[in-house]
Scaffold this active site. Structure first.
Site, PDB file in Angstrom:
ATOM      1  N   ARG B 229       0.857  -1.179   0.000  1.00 61.40           N
ATOM      2  CA  ARG B 229       0.000   0.000   0.000  1.00 61.40           C
ATOM      3  C   ARG B 229       0.892   1.226   0.000  1.00 61.40           C
ATOM      4  O   ARG B 229       1.996   1.191   0.570  1.00 61.40           O
ATOM      5  CB  ARG B 229      -0.879   0.016   1.250  1.00 61.40           C
ATOM      6  CG  ARG B 229      -2.001  -0.972   1.251  1.00 61.40           C
ATOM      7  CD  ARG B 229      -3.134  -0.491   0.340  1.00 61.40           C
ATOM      8  NE  ARG B 229      -4.186  -1.484   0.253  1.00 61.40           N
ATOM      9  CZ  ARG B 229      -4.256  -2.412  -0.715  1.00 61.40           C
ATOM     10  NH1 ARG B 229      -3.339  -2.458  -1.645  1.00 61.40           N
ATOM     11  NH2 ARG B 229      -5.251  -3.269  -0.734  1.00 61.40           N
ATOM     12  N   GLU B 258      -3.304   7.942  -4.144  1.00 63.39           N
ATOM     13  CA  GLU B 258      -3.649   7.556  -5.500  1.00 63.39           C
ATOM     14  C   GLU B 258      -4.917   8.276  -5.919  1.00 63.39           C
ATOM     15  O   GLU B 258      -5.810   8.480  -5.098  1.00 63.39           O
ATOM     16  CB  GLU B 258      -3.870   6.037  -5.555  1.00 63.39           C
ATOM     17  CG  GLU B 258      -2.588   5.271  -5.329  1.00 63.39           C
ATOM     18  CD  GLU B 258      -2.848   3.778  -5.100  1.00 63.39           C
ATOM     19  OE1 GLU B 258      -3.971   3.334  -5.347  1.00 63.39           O
ATOM     20  OE2 GLU B 258      -1.929   3.099  -4.671  1.00 63.39           O
ATOM     21  N   HIS B 276      -1.391   1.082  -9.771  1.00 61.38           N
ATOM     22  CA  HIS B 276      -2.023   0.116  -8.869  1.00 61.38           C
ATOM     23  C   HIS B 276      -2.716  -1.014  -9.630  1.00 61.38           C
ATOM     24  O   HIS B 276      -3.939  -1.161  -9.611  1.00 61.38           O
ATOM     25  CB  HIS B 276      -3.030   0.808  -7.942  1.00 61.38           C
ATOM     26  CG  HIS B 276      -3.301   0.005  -6.709  1.00 61.38           C
ATOM     27  ND1 HIS B 276      -3.643   0.559  -5.504  1.00 61.38           N
ATOM     28  CD2 HIS B 276      -3.240  -1.325  -6.485  1.00 61.38           C
ATOM     29  CE1 HIS B 276      -3.807  -0.381  -4.592  1.00 61.38           C
ATOM     30  NE2 HIS B 276      -3.556  -1.550  -5.173  1.00 61.38           N
TER      31      HIS B 276
END
Lengths: 843, 310
Positions: B229, B258, B276
């Site tokens: 993460r 993000e 991602h």
């Protein structure tokens, strides 16, 4: 110390002839002798400064306790002054005394450091050290005297011919015990020459050991034997072992004549005393350490007459070649009528040369001489086998390594070998003979035992075998041997050789692209380099001007090696390539010219396998495309779901268009993919190993099915493609594999199929591949290589399902380091006549 | 079940949407954010993912909410405390993407060390015709340190072993049966690794677990791979370390905010940046979608959940 050291003795004597004419200072001459390097001891300031403040020099009085003496002298010096200003002086004196003691202690420390261990062992007090220092200096003085006497002696013996009586001989009898190898007779005026006579298969064997400057003893022995009438000399081998020469003469004995060995021995020894001058002596005296002597035999043989053959032979002029960089040559011939049988019998020995006497001429026959362990060992074995079973009329054979192929029938092998030698080539040979014949010569360590065991089953001669073996072993390590072989019965051998290790490192031709400098250091450390890439001249011109005699060529990069280029390198024997693939080399032409080719071997395998897996992951997971997408800043822009030209969407969790169904542009799971590898060699098997934990199912296609490998084998690429999701190309490019991936293969791979190419661009029909990618016949491609590098089809530039790499699979520092090591290892193997490390199969 | 309102927080997999459409009444949040009010009483389930979860505000705004089924492993975007408090069930999709993320981790390592993205740019920009590409770094044999040896970490270790890489790890507990070397601190792990892979779940303890000390321990020859993460890594420190040359390189699939990516990273050659996509493969997404749907079905059928978190 040094007197006990045989090696030092050798070194010294060998060096003197060169060192003396230019130098008269003994310190320079003795620089060879590390242990005698006392000049540094005499000059250091420590010793001098220690003596300076004490003009009375306390170290002269060293009967018992030096320290006591020192204190005495200093105290006596100070006493008168003490009366004048007692207190001040006393303090001052104490201070001076303290400083002096300190100084002295540190000097002793230095002394202890300088003195050899045997002098300081167990000594603690400073006085003992001083004492031992005196002893040491005295010892050195003694040695200097001895050595300068010796030097003068050598000087005399070099400037004047050696007096007949003087001969430092090594006792042959004593040499049977190993310790005596280091004993060396240096007595003056000793006429002792050791002669041993004993039986052997053909008759008698006479072993004469004498010193180097006493070669005339050979002609004396031979003449004696000829005069004796009852002997028929079969062969004579002279082996030089350091400064001794051991002549081994084998002679047949006429039937019915009984030989009294000890009588013959006595006779020979006696004969040594009377000097018989022959031209051979003169010739022999011109043999010096750096001289290659080749006795030009074939022409001589015409004048040989029965009774006087030895004398005449000896009287014949000797061709002397000056050759400072020569290494070892052995040369031999064969008896019988070899012209008929040789080619059949020695069919196996394609790797070697044969010198075959035909009437008076000599032929050199050879085919292929790319020498690897695989060829060499069986050939030696076969030779030994034939010799053992006497199934051959062959008397001798020559095994030469790393030599050129010369098919001329009229060549004189001696002159030819000498020529090779003088050109700096390195012919290296092993001679064998069948039992009953005269001798063998072997000069490789591993074949020597076999050669000895098989070729010389003679009784009671182990001592000499051992000795020669030992000598040869030494020789093979140090390249110092003089070997003269005369065979005087039916044939006719001269063997010459020489000895000094080549002082210059071998010359190697190098060509590289400007950016690939990674091997420069390695190369220049080991070899003299001829840098073709640095020349402003066009390459062919440069080569024909400068590289005519070059034997080894290191081709870094992808310079095309074709017949035209090779024609400028007539002496080339080894081509070292730094790539795994050798499609840029005309292998057939290399084979025809007898040039061995080596490649990078395993050096790149890990890196290429890494690259293949990296490309595979990058294509399936669209890594470069994703990277481009993020870098473009589009990810951060809300509502921007599109990427690239063709892709209608890019899968970004949370940010993607939800309706698009164009699966070709979806990323794919690596796990469970069926991967077909074309070419399961060292790279292919590494790729398979890496992909296994990804859960990939591996199958492969290669020239032959690999028995020990569990992966499924496909004999044709088409069915391999049909059964797999990914094709990985890592085979070499040959005529058979060119365009092995054509449209048909791509069609059967299917629209989700991916091609990874880390082999060569030519493996894929690039034009068709581009079409297939454009039309969506295949799903993607990861390409490190292209057909017309560095040109890449422009159509690929816009595709996100394609990952392109500029032939960089091998470009990591680690890989370059290891390929440099492989290349150097190949060159070293070549120049030391060992099997090559990574030879390329030449068809 | 057709009447059950399921709120989809963002566009996810088309397969998931189709599957939901078949069974429920999906409400697309991104299509009707302003109309949420009109649906608030019909929505009994929320489907979110790793980047768009359900915060306290949303949970409070949906009085009929019973279950949050996350289309992801990580559920750090879901206010778990609130859920517990209100008795809302939470599910995730563990395991299905293990392989995917591990594959991507190795892919990122190779892409970074072997400069594959740079290679690709180099060829596409036609620079090859004017000179040779510079050297890359070897991967095989490099020491790999894994931060968090869970399912994904173990899968990465297994893959790295095939590249002859020595594997070591840091995690809360020592896992002796796996046979890898354990380091009790992240800094020690970083000191002893060429490649540091972040593969642990995001919790309060692991937030900014890769800080300046860790990056300095990794050093100018070390590289950082983050497939966990974004907040695992102190992004500002990472940017500093990379621009100052204190860190050898970084390959990042996740970022702190993000889809915002620090623009300082864009010109750097020693970084690989992905949007991602750790689990974004067709096969995995479908499996995850199946799991999301199966959890919802189980919940509304009164059966026990397949992969419950709360």
């Amino acid at each position: 110390m040094y007197l006990n050291s045989h090696n030092h003795q050798q070194d010294k004597e060998r060096h003197y002839p060169m060192a003396f004419p230019s130098s008269s200072s003994f310190t320079v001459d003795f620089a060879y002798e590390n242990e005698l390097d006392f000049s540094s001891l005499l000059t250091p300031s420590t010793l001098i400064s220690f003596q300076d403040p004490n003009p009375t020099n306390p170290i002269i009085h060293t009967e018992n306790d030096g320290r006591q003496r020192i204190r005495d002298t200093t105290v006596t010096d100070e006493i008168p002054k003490e009366d004048v200003e007692p207190k001040n002086k006393r303090v001052k004196h104490r201070e001076i005394e303290r400083q002096r003691r300190q100084e002295v202690t540190s000097l002793f420390k230095h002394l202890r450091y300088i003195l050899p261990v045997q002098y300081v062992k167990g000594k603690r007090s400073s006085s003992d050290h001083v004492h031992e220092a005196v002893n040491y200096i005295k010892d050195l003085e003694k040695k200097i005297k001895e050595v300068s006497e010796k030097r003068d002696r050598f000087k005399r013996s070099i400037t004047h011919p050696p007096p007949a009586g003087y001969c430092p001989i090594r006792s042959l009898a004593a040499s049977c015990s190993s310790s005596s190898l280091s004993s060396y007779c240096s007595c003056v005026g000793d006429t002792h020459i050791d002669v041993k006579v004993r039986t052997c298969l053909v008759g008698i064997e006479i072993v004469v050991s004498c010193c180097f400057r006493h070669e005339s003893c050979l002609s004396r022995v031979l003449q004696l034997l000829v005069q004796e009438q009852s002997f028929n000399v079969v062969s004579c081998i002279s082996t030089r072992l350091h400064l001794r020469i051991i002549h081994t003469i084998v002679s047949e004995v006429e039937k019915g004549i009984e030989i009294n060995f000890s009588e013959l021995q006595e006779k020979i020894i006696k004969n040594m005393g009377t000097s018989i001058k022959s031209r051979f002596d003169l010739a022999a005296s011109s043999l010096s350490v750096s001289t290659l002597a080749v006795l030009d035999l074939p022409t001589r043989m015409r004048t040989v007459t029965e009774a006087h053959k030895i004398v005449i032979w000896l009287a014949s002029p000797v061709l002397v070649l000056q050759c400072s960089s020569a290494t070892l040559i052995h040369y031999l011939t064969m008896t019988g009528d070899p012209s008929k049988e040789i080619s059949v019998e020695w069919e196996l020995f394609v790797a070697f040369y044969f010198a075959v006497p035909q009437s008076l001429g000599v032929h050199v026959l050879s085919k292929n001489h790319v020498l690897t362990k695989g060829v060499y060992y069986p050939a030696v074995e076969k030779a030994l086998e034939m010799i053992k079973h006497k199934s051959s009329s062959l008397s001798k054979g020559v095994f030469a390594r790393n030599s050129r192929i010369i098919m001329d029938s009229d060549i004189n092998p001696i002159a030819w070998l000498a020529k090779l030698q003088s050109e700096g080539h390195d012919p290296y040979q092993l001679c064998l003979q069948p039992p009953g014949a005269s001798a063998f010569i072997g000069n490789t360590i591993w074949c020597l035992h076999e050669a000895l065991a098989a070729a010389r089953p003679r009784a009671a001669s182990t001592a000499r075998d051992m000795e020669i073996e030992c000598g040869l072993l030494i020789v093979s390590l140090t390249s110092r041997l003089l070997c003269i072989q005369l065979q005087l019965g039916t044939i006719h051998i001269v063997l010459s050789s020489h000895m000094e290790e080549s002082s210059e490192s071998p010359l190697v031709l190098v060509h590289r692209p400007p950016t690939l400098a990674y091997m420069d250091d390695h190369l220049s450390r080991n070899f003299r380099l001829l840098n073709a890439h640095l020349s402003p001249d066009p390459l062919p011109l440069f080569l024909s001007r400068h590289a005519a005699s070059v034997t080894a060529f290191v081709n870094i990069g992808r310079l095309k090696i074709d017949a035209e280029l090779l024609s400028h390198l007539p002496s080339l024997q080894l081509l070292v390539c730094t790539s795994v693939g050798t499609d840029h080399v005309d292998l057939a032409e290399c084979k025809r010219r007898g040039i061995a080719v080596t490649n990078a071997g395993d050096a790149f395998s890990d890196d290429v396998a890494d690259c293949a897996v990296g490309l595979l992951l990058s294509v399936l997971r669209r890594i470069p495309a994703g990277d481009r997408y993020v870098r473009s800043g589009n990810w951060s822009k809300p509502g921007q779901f599109q990427l690239g030209i063709k892709t209608k969407r890019y899968i970004v969790v949370g940010y993607r268009e939800s309706v698009d169904k164009d699966e070709n542009y979806l990323m794919n799971l690596v796990s469970g993919k069926r991967v077909g590898i074309i070419g399961l060699g060292s790279i292919g098997s590494r790729i398979a190993k890496r992909l296994e934990p990804f859960g990939c199912i591996i199958s492969y296609n290669s020239r032959t099915q690999k028995q020990s490998i569990p992966y499924r084998y496909y004999s044709d690429v088409l069915s391999l493609a049909a059964d797999n999701d990914v094709l990985v190309l890592c085979c070499s490019l040959t005529d058979q594999t060119r365009h092995v991936v054509n449209r048909e293969v791509m069609e059967s791979l299917g629209k989700e199929g991916v091609i990874i190419n880390v082999g060569r661009g030519g493996l894929i029909d690039e034009e068709e591949m581009v079409k297939c990618l454009v039309e969506g016949v295949i799903g993607g491609a990861g390409l490190d290589v292209f057909e017309k590098e560095p040109q890449v089809p422009e159509e690929l530039f816009g595709m996100d399902n394609v990952v392109l790499s500029p032939h960089a699979a091998v470009a990591t520092p680690g890989a370059l380091e290891s390929v440099a090591e492989v290349a150097i290892a190949n060159l070293k193997a070549f120049f030391s006549n060992q099997p090559l490390v990574s030879p390329v199969r030449l068809g | 079940m057709e009447s059950i309102g399921v709120l989809m927080m963002c566009p996810m997999s088309s397969y998931l949407e189709n599957e939901l459409q078949k069974r429920f009444n999906p409400v697309r949040f991104w299509n009707f954010p302003v109309f949420l009010e009109t649906h608030r009483n019909s929505i009994r389930a929320v489907v979110g993912n790793a980047s768009t979860g359900a915060d306290a505000e949303l949970i409070d705004g949906l009085p009929k909410l019973e279950i949050i089924s996350s289309f992801s492993v990580g559920i750090d975007k879901i206010d778990l405390g609130k859920c517990k408090e209100k008795g809302i069930r939470v599910t995730n999709t563990p395991d299905v993407l293990t392989e995917d993320v591990a594959d991507l981790a190795i892919g990122l390592i190779l892409a970074l060390l072997r400069r594959l993205c740079e290679c690709d740019r180099y060829v596409r920009s036609r620079k090859w015709e004017y000179g040779d590409f510079q050297l890359a770094t070897k991967f095989s044999g490099k020491s790999v340190g894994i931060l968090g040896l869970g399912r994904i970490g173990t899968a990465i270790a297994k893959r790295a072993e095939a590249f002859s890489c020595p594997v070591s790890y840091y995690s809360r507990r020592v896992k002796p049966d796996l046979g890898y070397k354990y380091y009790p601190t992240v800094v020690e792990l970083a000191q002893n690794s060429d490649i540091l892979v972040v593969a642990c779940p995001l919790t309060d303890e692991t937030r900014h677990i890769v800080n300046r000390h860790v990056m300095d321990a990794l050093g100018a020859k070390g590289v950082l791979i983050n497939i966990g993460r974004g907040p695992h890594v102190d992004e500002q420190e990472l940017v500093n370390a990379l621009t100052e040359g204190r860190l050898g390189g970084a390959a990042l699939d996740v970022f702190e905010q993000e889809p915002h990516v620090p623009e300082e990273l864009f010109p750097l050659e020693n970084v690989v940046l992905l949007p991602h996509v750790g689990s974004s493969t067709v096969e995995t997404e479908n499996a995850m979608a199946d799991l999301v749907v199966a959890n919802l079905e189980a919940h509304f059928a009164g059966k026990s959940l397949l992969t419950p978190v709360v």
